[in-house]
Design a protein around this motif. Structure first.
Motif, PDB file in Angstrom:
ATOM      1  N   ALA A 209      38.872  17.487 -14.940  1.00  0.00           N
ATOM      2  CA  ALA A 209      38.157  17.993 -16.107  1.00  0.00           C
ATOM      3  C   ALA A 209      37.803  19.454 -15.862  1.00  0.00           C
ATOM      4  O   ALA A 209      37.436  19.831 -14.747  1.00  0.00           O
ATOM      5  CB  ALA A 209      36.893  17.171 -16.381  1.00  0.00           C
ATOM      6  N   VAL A 210      37.931  20.262 -16.901  1.00  0.00           N
ATOM      7  CA  VAL A 210      37.589  21.680 -16.817  1.00  0.00           C
ATOM      8  C   VAL A 210      36.293  21.896 -17.583  1.00  0.00           C
ATOM      9  O   VAL A 210      36.210  21.620 -18.784  1.00  0.00           O
ATOM     10  CB  VAL A 210      38.705  22.569 -17.393  1.00  0.00           C
ATOM     11  CG1 VAL A 210      38.339  24.048 -17.259  1.00  0.00           C
ATOM     12  CG2 VAL A 210      40.029  22.306 -16.676  1.00  0.00           C
ATOM     13  N   LEU A 211      35.281  22.364 -16.865  1.00  0.00           N
ATOM     14  CA  LEU A 211      33.958  22.592 -17.435  1.00  0.00           C
ATOM     15  C   LEU A 211      33.817  24.059 -17.808  1.00  0.00           C
ATOM     16  O   LEU A 211      34.085  24.945 -16.989  1.00  0.00           O
ATOM     17  CB  LEU A 211      32.890  22.184 -16.411  1.00  0.00           C
ATOM     18  CG  LEU A 211      31.435  22.150 -16.844  1.00  0.00           C
ATOM     19  CD1 LEU A 211      31.224  21.116 -17.943  1.00  0.00           C
ATOM     20  CD2 LEU A 211      30.546  21.828 -15.642  1.00  0.00           C
ATOM     21  N   GLY A 214      29.193  24.799 -20.386  1.00  0.00           N
ATOM     22  CA  GLY A 214      28.386  23.595 -20.394  1.00  0.00           C
ATOM     23  C   GLY A 214      29.049  22.375 -20.988  1.00  0.00           C
ATOM     24  O   GLY A 214      28.415  21.323 -21.116  1.00  0.00           O
ATOM     25  N   ARG A 215      30.312  22.483 -21.373  1.00  0.00           N
ATOM     26  CA  ARG A 215      31.024  21.357 -21.974  1.00  0.00           C
ATOM     27  C   ARG A 215      32.369  21.147 -21.301  1.00  0.00           C
ATOM     28  O   ARG A 215      32.903  22.054 -20.645  1.00  0.00           O
ATOM     29  CB  ARG A 215      31.244  21.603 -23.468  1.00  0.00           C
ATOM     30  CG  ARG A 215      29.945  21.745 -24.257  1.00  0.00           C
ATOM     31  CD  ARG A 215      30.200  21.808 -25.737  1.00  0.00           C
ATOM     32  NE  ARG A 215      28.955  21.870 -26.492  1.00  0.00           N
ATOM     33  CZ  ARG A 215      28.885  21.789 -27.808  1.00  0.00           C
ATOM     34  NH1 ARG A 215      29.987  21.617 -28.522  1.00  0.00           N
ATOM     35  NH2 ARG A 215      27.714  21.852 -28.419  1.00  0.00           N
ATOM     36  N   ILE A 216      32.914  19.954 -21.468  1.00  0.00           N
ATOM     37  CA  ILE A 216      34.256  19.688 -20.960  1.00  0.00           C
ATOM     38  C   ILE A 216      35.263  20.296 -21.928  1.00  0.00           C
ATOM     39  O   ILE A 216      35.378  19.862 -23.086  1.00  0.00           O
ATOM     40  CB  ILE A 216      34.508  18.167 -20.818  1.00  0.00           C
ATOM     41  CG1 ILE A 216      33.510  17.541 -19.843  1.00  0.00           C
ATOM     42  CG2 ILE A 216      35.945  17.914 -20.354  1.00  0.00           C
ATOM     43  CD1 ILE A 216      33.619  18.036 -18.412  1.00  0.00           C
ATOM     44  N   ALA A 217      35.976  21.313 -21.481  1.00  0.00           N
ATOM     45  CA  ALA A 217      36.964  21.983 -22.333  1.00  0.00           C
ATOM     46  C   ALA A 217      38.237  21.157 -22.453  1.00  0.00           C
ATOM     47  O   ALA A 217      38.906  21.182 -23.492  1.00  0.00           O
ATOM     48  CB  ALA A 217      37.287  23.364 -21.767  1.00  0.00           C
ATOM     49  N   LEU A 305      41.792  27.911 -20.711  1.00  0.00           N
ATOM     50  CA  LEU A 305      40.646  27.132 -21.156  1.00  0.00           C
ATOM     51  C   LEU A 305      39.321  27.861 -21.006  1.00  0.00           C
ATOM     52  O   LEU A 305      38.370  27.579 -21.728  1.00  0.00           O
ATOM     53  CB  LEU A 305      40.571  25.814 -20.384  1.00  0.00           C
ATOM     54  CG  LEU A 305      41.651  24.781 -20.708  1.00  0.00           C
ATOM     55  CD1 LEU A 305      41.587  23.633 -19.716  1.00  0.00           C
ATOM     56  CD2 LEU A 305      41.481  24.263 -22.125  1.00  0.00           C
ATOM     57  N   THR A 306      39.240  28.778 -20.051  1.00  0.00           N
ATOM     58  CA  THR A 306      37.961  29.439 -19.782  1.00  0.00           C
ATOM     59  C   THR A 306      37.921  30.867 -20.296  1.00  0.00           C
ATOM     60  O   THR A 306      36.956  31.590 -20.024  1.00  0.00           O
ATOM     61  CB  THR A 306      37.649  29.427 -18.267  1.00  0.00           C
ATOM     62  OG1 THR A 306      38.685  30.115 -17.560  1.00  0.00           O
ATOM     63  CG2 THR A 306      37.540  28.000 -17.759  1.00  0.00           C
TER      64      THR A 306
END
Length: 316
Positions: A209-211, A214-217, A305-306
């Motif tokens: 999981a990629v955080l 503050g949320r799971i992306a 994602l980030t």
């Protein structure tokens, strides 16, 4: 079906106006390795601290269960079921490796006989026999991390949290730690791993999981996450110009490299896409001399994602 080893619903944590975790859902099956990735400050360590009872979640959080126990109503049972190796070593440098192990055995209320037996077994398992009676201050970084993990296992935990366990280790020591982690899971343990090394998550984790913010992306297997990022393709190379031209006609969406006699067919790297390419070649009696599948790596996924503007949807 067995309950997950770790299950959290709507996990939230704020410090004043700073929201660190904003409704995170986690489910980690028993006997697997789950890796939580994210940039610095994403909330990875905060999540670990909550799941290991070191800090409390916000009241708005949903139910959290670890090792089959409710975090809110049975924190002591959770602590008895888990082991934690944090970012910073818990090893006392002033005493020997063996003394560190015996101290941990005392903290777990093992008898002297059982404590010595457990310490000796783990010291041998982690290849620390020759160094066991030397001060821990003389250990290399890799040896200290092995000792740290050995200390974590004194209580025979079934759920093990490893918070960036290989940070600062050389490649050989990191590889040795990977072998140990795989052995723990083969013995039936569940591992929750945070890491800054994307290769490490790719190598070890059953699910990732990629955080971010503050949320799971996104969450999925390494292969699923890699297919989120555009740029995957199948490359076909030919030595026969006629076969190359015939393949280019059959695979109309392929980009051409006439000098190299190579075609590049967009693909998500999955079995279905690859089969479609091969079926087209077979239907036209075309044989490629070389076929390679290229997919984005986890670095590409992580940056996509980030980044401030994320075009990708979560994988569930």
């Amino acid at each position: 079906m067995n309950d997950p080893a770790i299950a959290a619903h709507g996990l939230r944590k704020s410090y004043g106006d700073k929201v660190v975790l904003d409704g995170v859902d986690l489910s980690v099956p028993e006997g697997t390795i789950f890796s939580l990735l994210g940039p610095n400050g994403a909330g990875k360590t905060t999540a670990v601290k909550i799941l290991t009872t070191l800090i409390s979640p916000d009241p708005a959080s949903g139910a959290i269960r670890v090792g089959g126990h409710d975090l809110a109503t049975a924190p002591q049972a959770v602590r008895a079921a888990i082991g934690v190796t944090g970012q910073f070593s818990a090893v006392d440098n002033l005493i020997t490796g063996e003394e560190n192990m015996l101290l941990m055995a005392d903290l777990h209320h093992l008898s002297k006989v059982e404590g010595r037996r457990t310490a000796a077994r783990l010291i041998e398992r982690f290849d620390l026999v020759d160094a066991a009676r030397r001060p821990a201050s003389t250990y290399s970084g890799g040896m200290k991390r092995r000792l740290d993990l050995a200390m974590t296992l004194v209580g025979n935990p079934r759920v093990i949290f490893l918070d960036e366990p290989t940070t600062g280790l050389d490649p050989r020591s990191r590889h040795d730690m990977w072998v140990i982690i795989r052995e723990l899971v083969a013995d039936g343990a569940t591992v929750f791993l945070t890491t800054q090394y994307l290769e490490e998550a790719d190598e070890l984790a059953d699910r990732i999981a990629v955080l971010h913010d503050g949320r799971i992306a996104a969450e999925g297997t390494a292969s699923e996450l890699k297919r989120l990022v555009p740029g995957g393709h199948v490359r076909l190379r030919f030595t026969d110009p006629d076969a190359y031209r015939a393949a280019a006609r059959a695979l109309g969406r392929a980009s051409r490299d006439d000098e190299a006699l190579a075609l590049r067919v967009p693909s998500d790297g999955g079995q279905r896409d690859l089969r479609a390419v091969l079926d087209l070649l077979d239907a036209n009696a075309i044989e490629a001399d070389e076929l390679t599948v290229h997919t984005p790596d986890l670095d590409d996924v992580f940056f996509a994602l980030t980044s401030p503007r994320r075009p990708l949807e979560s994988v569930r």
